[in-house]
Design an enzyme around this catalytic site. Structure first.
Site, PDB file in Angstrom:
ATOM      1  N   LYS A  83      51.722  48.943  35.931  1.00  0.00           N
ATOM      2  CA  LYS A  83      51.268  48.108  37.043  1.00  0.00           C
ATOM      3  C   LYS A  83      51.709  46.666  36.769  1.00  0.00           C
ATOM      4  O   LYS A  83      51.408  46.107  35.694  1.00  0.00           O
ATOM      5  CB  LYS A  83      49.746  48.201  37.110  1.00  0.00           C
TER       6      LYS A  83
HETATM    7  O1  G3P Z   1      42.640  47.987  40.959  1.00  0.00           O
HETATM    8  C1  G3P Z   1      42.694  47.075  41.975  1.00  0.00           C
HETATM    9  C2  G3P Z   1      41.543  47.050  42.887  1.00  0.00           C
HETATM   10  O2  G3P Z   1      41.231  48.255  43.447  1.00  0.00           O
HETATM   11  C3  G3P Z   1      40.559  45.974  42.803  1.00  0.00           C
HETATM   12  O3  G3P Z   1      39.406  46.158  43.594  1.00  0.00           O
HETATM   13  O4  G3P Z   1      37.108  45.617  44.286  1.00  0.00           O
HETATM   14  O5  G3P Z   1      38.182  44.318  42.402  1.00  0.00           O
HETATM   15  O6  G3P Z   1      38.924  43.975  44.756  1.00  0.00           O
HETATM   16  P1  G3P Z   1      38.350  44.958  43.764  1.00  0.00           P
END
Ligand code: G3P
Length: 217
Positions: A83
């Protein structure tokens, strides 16, 4: 739509995996930090548990360093997707790492232009962040629609991996739009099973079963 689980909690992954709900796993530095575990160890454990892609994120910001980190991450297992962030250096790293035959997930995507660049740089997955756009009063789902249109217009094979999913509603909307994958925390995937009419209907059935003394075993 494939389901990826956005967590490094191995017990939660195992529970969903046993039900056939896990097509892959995504992590990021915040998720690894929350696990309190060494990134290489916990990622290896996850890779051994699931057959699908497991995204592990670089922490460098310079392209050459991201490439070195990516090469180290892919040594963990065959199902690693490296990633990288959607920066100019991240795109350079994507081009090199994907050219070496690795899966690359380009993350922190907030526009259709960024998604277009990632596809041209050979990304396996593009990760548009729905919830974080919604957080600033923009429309995260509209971005998924826009990227779907752009990719379909030109036949790009990069998979749209809807990320930053905060609700069961996000999951069904992504499926309707045609996201290839959605990654969500375990509690959101489990919440997809909930419906108030299911609870109400079941309570009535159980009440009637009790009254009629229905026993099966
Ligand atoms: O892995 C990336 C992602 O899904 C982050 O989610 O909830 O931290 O914006 P969030």
């Amino acid at each position: 739509m494939k389901f990826f689980v956005d967590t490094a909690d191995v017990d939660a992954i195992a529970e969903l995996n046993d039900l056939g709900m896990v097509d892959g796993v995504t992590t990021n530095p915040s998720i690894i930090a929350k696990s309190g575990r060494n990134i290489l160890e916990v990622t290896k454990e996850i890779c051994d548990m699931v057959e699908g892609p497991v995204s592990a994120e670089v922490v460098a910001t310079d392209a050459d360093e991201m490439i070195s980190e990516g090469r180290k991450l892919v040594e963990i297992a065959d199902n690693i997707a490296v990633k990288v962030p959607l920066t100019w250096d991240g795109l350079k790293a994507c081009k090199v790492l994907s050219g070496e035959g690795n899966m690359v997930n380009v993350t922190l995507c907030f526009s259709a232009n960024q998604a277009l660049l990632a596809a041209k740089a050979g990304a396996t997955f593009i990760s548009p962040f729905i919830g974080r756009l919604d957080d600033i009063n923009l429309d995260g789902l509209e971005l998924i629609e826009d990227i779907r249109t752009v990719y379909d217009n030109y036949g790009f094979e990069t998979q749209i991996l809807a990320a930053s999913i905060r609700s069961a509603n996000h999951m069904s909307e992504c499926a309707k739009i045609g996201a290839d994958v959605a990654t969500a925390p375990p509690n959101v995937i489990k919440a997809m099973a909930n419906h108030v009419l299911t609870d109400k209907g079941l309570a009535a059935f159980l009440e009637d079963a009790k009254k009629a003394d229905i026993k099966i075993v």
